[in-house]
Design a protein around this motif. Structure first.
Motif, PDB file in Angstrom:
ATOM      1  N   HIS A   1      21.008 -34.070 -21.971  1.00  0.00           N
ATOM      2  CA  HIS A   1      21.635 -33.789 -20.568  1.00  0.00           C
ATOM      3  C   HIS A   1      21.474 -34.973 -19.641  1.00  0.00           C
ATOM      4  O   HIS A   1      20.779 -35.647 -19.700  1.00  0.00           O
ATOM      5  CB  HIS A   1      20.665 -32.458 -19.817  1.00  0.00           C
TER       6      HIS A   1
ATOM      7  N   ASP B   1      24.321 -30.383 -15.054  1.00  0.00           N
ATOM      8  CA  ASP B   1      25.568 -30.871 -15.463  1.00  0.00           C
ATOM      9  C   ASP B   1      26.702 -29.938 -15.810  1.00  0.00           C
ATOM     10  O   ASP B   1      27.731 -30.298 -16.370  1.00  0.00           O
ATOM     11  CB  ASP B   1      25.370 -31.865 -16.491  1.00  0.00           C
ATOM     12  N   GLY B   2      26.290 -28.662 -16.036  1.00  0.00           N
ATOM     13  CA  GLY B   2      27.343 -27.443 -16.158  1.00  0.00           C
ATOM     14  C   GLY B   2      27.287 -27.432 -17.647  1.00  0.00           C
ATOM     15  O   GLY B   2      28.454 -26.766 -18.022  1.00  0.00           O
ATOM     16  N   SER B   3      26.482 -27.792 -18.447  1.00  0.00           N
ATOM     17  CA  SER B   3      26.881 -27.738 -20.019  1.00  0.00           C
ATOM     18  C   SER B   3      25.504 -26.891 -20.215  1.00  0.00           C
ATOM     19  O   SER B   3      24.588 -27.027 -19.819  1.00  0.00           O
ATOM     20  CB  SER B   3      26.924 -29.266 -20.701  1.00  0.00           C
TER      21      SER B   3
ATOM     22  N   VAL C   1      27.860 -27.984 -27.814  1.00  0.00           N
ATOM     23  CA  VAL C   1      27.977 -28.329 -26.429  1.00  0.00           C
ATOM     24  C   VAL C   1      28.679 -27.375 -25.729  1.00  0.00           C
ATOM     25  O   VAL C   1      30.041 -27.224 -26.078  1.00  0.00           O
ATOM     26  CB  VAL C   1      28.209 -29.586 -25.679  1.00  0.00           C
TER      27      VAL C   1
ATOM     28  N   ARG D   1      30.605 -25.380 -22.533  1.00  0.00           N
ATOM     29  CA  ARG D   1      30.900 -25.678 -21.049  1.00  0.00           C
ATOM     30  C   ARG D   1      31.955 -24.522 -20.354  1.00  0.00           C
ATOM     31  O   ARG D   1      32.675 -23.882 -21.433  1.00  0.00           O
ATOM     32  CB  ARG D   1      31.757 -26.849 -20.880  1.00  0.00           C
TER      33      ARG D   1
ATOM     34  N   HIS E   1      31.125 -23.257 -16.833  1.00  0.00           N
ATOM     35  CA  HIS E   1      30.562 -23.101 -15.276  1.00  0.00           C
ATOM     36  C   HIS E   1      31.164 -24.271 -14.535  1.00  0.00           C
ATOM     37  O   HIS E   1      31.199 -25.368 -14.785  1.00  0.00           O
ATOM     38  CB  HIS E   1      29.290 -23.180 -15.453  1.00  0.00           C
TER      39      HIS E   1
ATOM     40  N   GLY F   1      24.382 -26.525 -11.373  1.00  0.00           N
ATOM     41  CA  GLY F   1      25.207 -26.035 -12.813  1.00  0.00           C
ATOM     42  C   GLY F   1      24.879 -24.799 -13.436  1.00  0.00           C
ATOM     43  O   GLY F   1      24.819 -23.614 -12.768  1.00  0.00           O
TER      44      GLY F   1
END
Length: 747
Positions: A663, A685-687, A710, A712, A714, A721
């Motif tokens: 991250h 970081d939204g992940s 990974v 994603r 959001h 995040g």
């Protein structure tokens, strides 16, 4: 008595001095007799030569002049002759006696030499047995070298060649009858066959006996020091400690000699056998025969490049710079320029000025020669792919969540916490908008909304499938909700658990926590119990059996950071008298009676039965944010605000087995799957990074950790995040809640 002993000692000393004087006098007399014997031999030889030259005895006196003396003079001469003859006879007798004395003295000397030879023939002192000149030094210093020391001239003393392998050693063991008594002398490196006396000595020492057979260990002790004051000191007293310390005078003397040898004041003796001073070699011969040919990796110095047309005093016009090229040349760095000077044209050679950078170029040339590597380095041709560990392909590690399937919308604030029911049918979420929502997972429909009147920090579904309860943490209270979403039997068992009578006896922590039943509107919404805490609660965590509940109140100034509540008896207790650090997260062990407490820098594991600290894990991170325990109980993962994920193997070490830095921002939540070998981490970081983590039953095999996906979806809101993540209890699905007020399901 003392005076008599003193006199006897004085007599003994005088007798010793007298014997020494007699020995010295005898030695001087023997030396004088040898000199007399040599002188007599020489004189006798001279007289024999004189007799050969004379014709008669009278010719000795023929040199005397005849003075015409009378008869009296002749008589006198005859008497003189007689006296001379008597003297010569006496001399001869004396010479014979001296010869006999010399022969007897020589015989005595031979006998004494034989006695001396017999005396030192079987001497076995350590100093006499040393056959090399390296001295008494530890031979371990030279175990990795081909030599065992140096002689007086500084030459190496090489070890004897020992080319026996195991087969030769075995044959020697079978054929040599003295193999069992053959040992290697570390001092000289040679094999020594022990004698019968030496073997007997070794056996006595192995049995713990004394080496000397005649030694009596039970002999009476000599009392050197008594209470009586003696007139004279003890002569043979034990050696003092100073005698065991190396002499400082010898150390100073050796250091002075070493300094003198270094300065050249003392030169070691020159070996006449060393004829290396007369050897010469041709320095400018070919490389095959020169001394440099020994260095196969020799690198010659770089040569100066030959001058080109641009260095001429009158180069062709195409080598001269134009205005644009000159401006470009001036803008470039000196390292990037093609030529270190601007080519110029002169009509004649005598008009060429001195080169201004001549000294600088000479200096650079000397610098190149000085910094040039004198030996080629063998570059190791390593394929970069070989350095990467061989991991299985993610396709072979399925199933794991890959795509976003559903989005649960309805909250108007940050969704800080989510929890899935043990049956896998319902999902609970808590948000900053002051509401707790219950969702049906398959249809993403919100079945129930409970307004709790404050920002919800944490929600946790009771893991016991026989009850249907939800713990909600908001402000300084913990609410126990019964959403009544399950069967009637489950609802009745939940009510039975909450309606149990309270314990009468007070327990530590009851005075700080207030248990109360709800009434009116709260009861209609499903809120059954309210546990009031003295401070703000950040997290709640259930025990596996579903009766105990832990709450976390992080505060530096208080020891009340963790409380454990028993719902069936409605009592609370503070398990720690003193908290070391700011508590961030707690968790119960899924199988054993262990309690995990994560502070900012470490994770402490407590045994609830023995009530002591079992282990302390060092996370090597600045601030731990979340923690999850593997369903097997032997592995723990921790997320931190410095973008790290730490995997701990409790059977291996207290330090992280693996550190994952996938991250780019702070890690907010981590989770394990209950059935599948999956774990996930969510960050700002939204992940969401899903990893495969196989834990083997073999303790000698390390866990297999492979990042597989990974996820994603959001939207980053206010630099926040994904705030929470959790797995479905039975399916390889994952739920995530974020700062964008949504909950997403990835399948």
């Amino acid at each position: 008595m003392e005076e008599s002993s003193k006199r006897s000692e004085q007599r003994k000393e005088m007798e010793k001095e007298r014997k020494k004087g007699e020995k010295k006098r005898r030695k001087e007399e023997e030396e004088e007799e040898e000199e007399i014997l040599i002188f007599n031999h020489k004189s006798a030889e001279k007289e024999k030569e004189d007799e050969d030259l004379s014709d008669s005895e009278d010719s000795v006196f023929s040199g005397l002049e005849d003075s015409g003396s009378d008869s009296e003079d002749d008589d006198d001469d005859d008497e003189d002759l007689k006296v001379d003859q008597n003297l010569s006879q006496q001399k001869e007798e004396e010479e014979e006696e001296e010869e006999e004395d010399v022969q007897s003295s020589l015989k005595k000397k031979d006998e004494e030499e034989e006695v001396k030879r017999d005396e030192y023939e079987h001497d076995s002192s350590d100093e006499e047995d040393i056959r090399n000149t390296v001295g008494n030094i530890p031979m371990e210093w030279y175990k990795d070298f081909p030599h065992i020391g140096y002689d007086l001239d500084g030459k190496k003393i090489y070890k004897p060649i020992r080319n026996k392998d195991e087969l030769d050693d075995f044959l020697d063991k079978m054929e040599n009858p003295d193999y069992w008594r053959t040992v290697q002398d570390k001092q000289t490196g040679s094999d020594v066959v022990l004698s019968d006396e030496q073997v007997e000595l070794v056996k006595r020492l192995q049995r713990g006996q004394f080496g000397d057979v005649n030694f009596n260990e039970y002999q009476p002790q000599v009392e050197f020091f008594t209470q009586e004051v003696m007139l004279h000191p003890v002569t043979n007293r034990p050696a003092d400690k100073r005698s065991f310390i190396p002499s400082l005078l010898e150390k100073d003397k050796v250091s002075k000699l070493v300094h003198a040898i270094k300065m050249g004041w003392i030169k070691p003796r020159r070996d006449s056998r060393d004829d290396s001073r007369g050897r010469y070699y041709d320095l400018w011969a070919s490389e095959d025969t020169s001394n440099l040919a020994r260095h196969r990796m020799h690198l010659p110095a770089p040569k100066i490049p030959l001058p080109g047309h641009h260095e001429s005093y009158n180069p062709p016009p195409e080598y001269l710079f134009t205005d644009e090229e000159r401006a470009l040349w001036e803008q470039q760095d000196p390292v990037d320029r093609k030529f270190p000077f601007v080519p110029r044209s002169f009509s004649s050679l005598r008009l060429v000025p001195a080169f201004p950078r001549f000294i600088h170029e000479r200096f650079e040339r000397c610098l190149d020669l000085y910094l040039c590597p004198r030996q080629r380095k063998m570059r190791v041709n390593v394929n970069p792919e070989d350095l990467i560990p061989k991991l299985p392909k993610p396709k072979d590690l399925q199933p794991f969540p890959t795509t976003q399937s559903l989005v649960y919308r309805g909250h108007s604030g940050l969704v800080r916490s989510i929890s899935v029911s043990p049956s896998g049918q319902w999902l609970a979420s808590g948000s900053d908008d002051g509401s707790v929502r219950f969702w049906e997972i398959c249809s993403s429909r919100c079945l129930k909304t409970v307004q709790v009147g404050g920002a919800v920090k944490s929600v946790a579904w009771n893991p016991n499938p026989s009850v249907c309860l939800l713990a909600v943490a908001l402000d300084s209270a913990v609410l126990i909700l019964s959403p009544a979403l399950a069967d009637r039997q489950v609802v009745l068992s939940s009510d039975r658990l909450l309606s149990a009578p309270q314990e009468a006896e007070p327990i530590e922590g009851d005075g700080l926590v207030n248990w109360s039943d709800t009434e009116g509107e709260e009861l209609n919404q499903g809120i059954r119990l309210k546990i009031q805490h003295p401070k703000a609660v950040q997290q709640v965590a259930w025990h596996t059996k579903g009766d105990y509940l832990a709450s976390v109140m992080p505060d530096h100034s208080s020891h009340l950071q963790v409380l454990i509540h028993q719902v069936s008896r409605r009592r609370s207790q503070n398990p720690f008298r003193k908290n070391k650090g700011l508590v961030q997260s707690v968790s119960f062990h899924p199988i054993r009676p262990y309690f995990f407490v994560a502070t900012q820098r470490s994770v402490r594991i407590y045994n609830l039965v023995k009530q002591d600290l079992t282990k302390k894990l060092h996370a090597n991170s600045k601030w731990i944010s979340s923690m999850a325990v593997h369903p097997g109980g032997d592995h723990v993962i921790c997320g931190s605000y410095d973008c790290k994920l730490s995997w701990f193997d409790l059977d291996l070490s207290t330090k992280p087995y693996r550190m994952l830095r996938h991250h780019r921002k702070a890690v907010r939540s981590v989770a394990y799957h209950r059935l599948y070998p999956l774990f996930a981490s969510a960050a700002d970081d939204g992940s969401i990074i899903v990893c495969h983590g196989t834990v083997y039953n073999d303790l000698l095999q390390n866990p297999l950790i492979v990042p597989v996906k990974v996820l994603r979806g959001h939207v980053i809101t206010h630099e926040l995040g994904v705030l929470d993540v959790t797995f479905h209890p039975t399916q390889p699905w994952i739920f995530s809640s974020g700062a964008d007020a949504t909950i997403r399901l990835f399948t």
